[in-house]
Design an enzyme around this catalytic site. Structure first.
Site: not given
Ligand code: NAD
Length: 492
Positions: A181, A257, A291, A390
């Site tokens: 997804k 992650e 991130c 963040e």
């Molecule tokens: P997010 O957590 O809002 O969404 C990430 C994914 O999870 C999306 O596909 C979203 O649709 C899905 N999602 C949302 N709610 C969900 C639920 N209840 N159940 C299952 N899936 C769900 O994150 P974002 O805004 O897309 O990305 C930014 C975040 O990602 C930041 O916090 C960043 O630090 C983190 N990030 C971490 C890494 C790493 O490797 N540690 C890398 C990139 C981004």
């Protein structure tokens, strides 16, 4: 960048299930917005729970075929996919830039990384081994690694194709079938990739993509009892929900992650040009939507003023704008209105409530698009909201200057996150102590963030657990059996 890229006009918009492009069962759609213009790019099909179930059916049916292939065949499929991606590289760069808003230069970095990473994991497919142990006569002890079956992969919007590929490449190499997804905000490169998956001849059902909202399709994946492994990249908030879903269903294994608030520590002996470069790109790369961005800058008191001046000089190199309109743009919009509002709220709070000193930016740019100028706040206290949360935007927080090593280690560790840490110093003794005492998963010394395919990536503390990349990233997609084997006595 002198190369001229065509703005994409054709898009794959359907779900990809069992090798076919299909509408969602409920025929719902999701709008995909160009963050540089705020205009609609296209509507994609929305996956709901029923579609996720169909994708899992397909993946379950394909698993016996895929997992029993000679390992070398899996290598060949992944190599073919990498070659097809390379052949269509310019289209993918343009598509990633259009959907995410990142400058073409950044999108080029992403797509090159994906191609190399696919090839790296293609090479791993026939190198998954167990161990054997010395044992008593007529007994063999050994371990055996196996794929899980159907794995659920959930990826974010900041590096759309790259974050998805960091998961599906090792998962497939290890013999799993996937239900992926992508973020509902940036699904277009992953959907286009599905066409290449078919062109590469993958058996139907091995690779399934269900773009949808997190609270719908994401929840369906994380609650399915037919999925026993989830790999998730995204916010710590959603990471907690995924753990909860695991505990309430089938104790699925989870890789998380998550977010970061990484420190950059500049020592008094640092090469200050290098330090400014590390601090600037460490934070501003990808408009701060990384991130492992270095967003908390700790500068020793002896070099604080000089370094600040060098940082301010970077402003003159900033070229803001839509990559398809402004040549050599190196600073694009934030990915969405939601993200733009979140970041602007932090800036407004810092200025109006905390009365912090803003020495650069601190405002939106232009009349259209979600652009925020590179922003720097200085002399910030540890307890400020800006220093603790963040932000995920182009906002560098320069903390109050530091005096002693003990003090800066304590301050650098004063965060719930632990994804990365940066240091700029010429003293190897400083580096050794810094790496030993700072709690983080990745260290960047005298350089900006990098991701080498062979280097495991993942966080300490609330930045998550488990690894992407390297052998460790591959092994996340295997489970381990221990075998004690008694043999009959040999004939005499
Ligand atoms: P997010 O957590 O809002 O969404 C990430 C994914 O999870 C999306 O596909 C979203 O649709 C899905 N999602 C949302 N709610 C969900 C639920 N209840 N159940 C299952 N899936 C769900 O994150 P974002 O805004 O897309 O990305 C930014 C975040 O990602 C930041 O916090 C960043 O630090 C983190 N990030 C971490 C890494 C790493 O490797 N540690 C890398 C990139 C981004």
């Amino acid at each position: 960048m002198s190369k001229v890229y065509q703005k994409p006009t054709k898009f794959q918009t359907k779900l990809f299930i069992n090798g076919k492009f299909v509408d969602g069962v409920l025929k719902k759609t999701i709008p995909v917005i160009n963050p540089a213009s705020e205009e609609l790019i296209c509507e994609i099909a929305e996956a709901t729970e029923q579609d996720v179930e169909l994708a899992i059916d397909a993946a379950e049916a394909a698993f016996p075929i895929w997992s029993k292939l000679p390992q070398r065949d899996r290598t060949e499929y992944l190599l073919k996919l990498a070659s097809l991606l390379e052949a269509n590289k310019e289209e993918f760069i343009a598509l990633e830039s259009l959907n995410n808003g990142k400058p073409l230069e950044g999108a080029t970095f992403d797509i090159n990384d994906v191609i190399g990473h696919l090839r790296y994991y293609a090479g791993w497919a026939d190198k998954i081994t167990g161990k054997s142990f010395s044992s008593l006569d007529q007994q063999i002890f050994y371990t055996r690694r196996e794929p899980y079956g159907v794995v659920g992969l959930i990826s974010p919007w900041n590096f759309p194709l790259m974050m998805a590929e960091w998961k599906y490449a090792p998962a497939l190499a290890a013999g799993n079938c996937i239900v992926l997804k992508p973020s509902e905000v940036t699904p277009l490169t992953v959907l286009r990739l599905c066409e290449l998956v078919n062109e590469a001849g993958f058996p139907p059902g091995v690779f399934n993509v269900v773009p949808g909202y997190g609270h719908v399709a994401g929840v369906a994946i994380t609650h399915s009892k037919r999925i026993s492994k989830i790999s998730f990249t995204g916010s710590s908030l959603v990471g907690r929900k995924i753990l909860e879903a695991s505990s309430k269903t089938n104790i699925k294994k989870v890789v998380l992650e998550l977010g970061g608030k990484s420190p950059v520590v500049v020592f008094p002996d640092a090469d200050l040009d290098k330090a400014a470069e590390v601090a600037w790109y460490g934070c501003m790369f990808n408009m701060g939507q990384s991130c492992d961005a270095g967003t908390r800058l700790f500068v020793h008191e002896d070099v604080y003023d000089k370094l600040l001046q060098k940082l301010k000089d970077y402003e003159q190199n900033v070229v803001i704008g839509d990559s398809f309109e402004v040549q050599n743009s190196n600073h694009g919009p934030l990915v969405s209105k939601l993200q733009f509002d979140r970041v602007m709220n932090y800036i407004t709070h810092a200025k109006e409530v905390e009365k912090l000193e803003c020495v650069m930016g601190g405002e939106k740019w232009g009349n259209k698009g979600y652009f925020i100028k590179p922003t720097i706040f200085v002399n910030v206290d540890e307890n400020s909201k800006l220093a603790r949360e963040e932000i995920f935007g182009p906002v560098l927080v320069v903390l109050k200057p530091w005096k002693t090593f003990d003090e800066v280690i304590k301050r650098a560790n004063d965060t719930s996150y632990g994804l990365a840490a940066y240091a700029v110093t010429q003293n190897a003794g400083n580096v050794e102590r810094f790496v030993r005492e700072v709690k983080a998963g990745s260290f960047y010394i005298n350089q900006g963030a990098l991701s080498a395919h062979q280097m495991p990536f993942g966080g300490y503390k609330e930045s998550g657990f488990g690894k992407d990349n390297g052998e460790e990233g591959l092994l996340e997609y295997t489970q381990l059996k221990s075998v004690y084997y008694s043999l009959p006595n040999p004939m005499v």
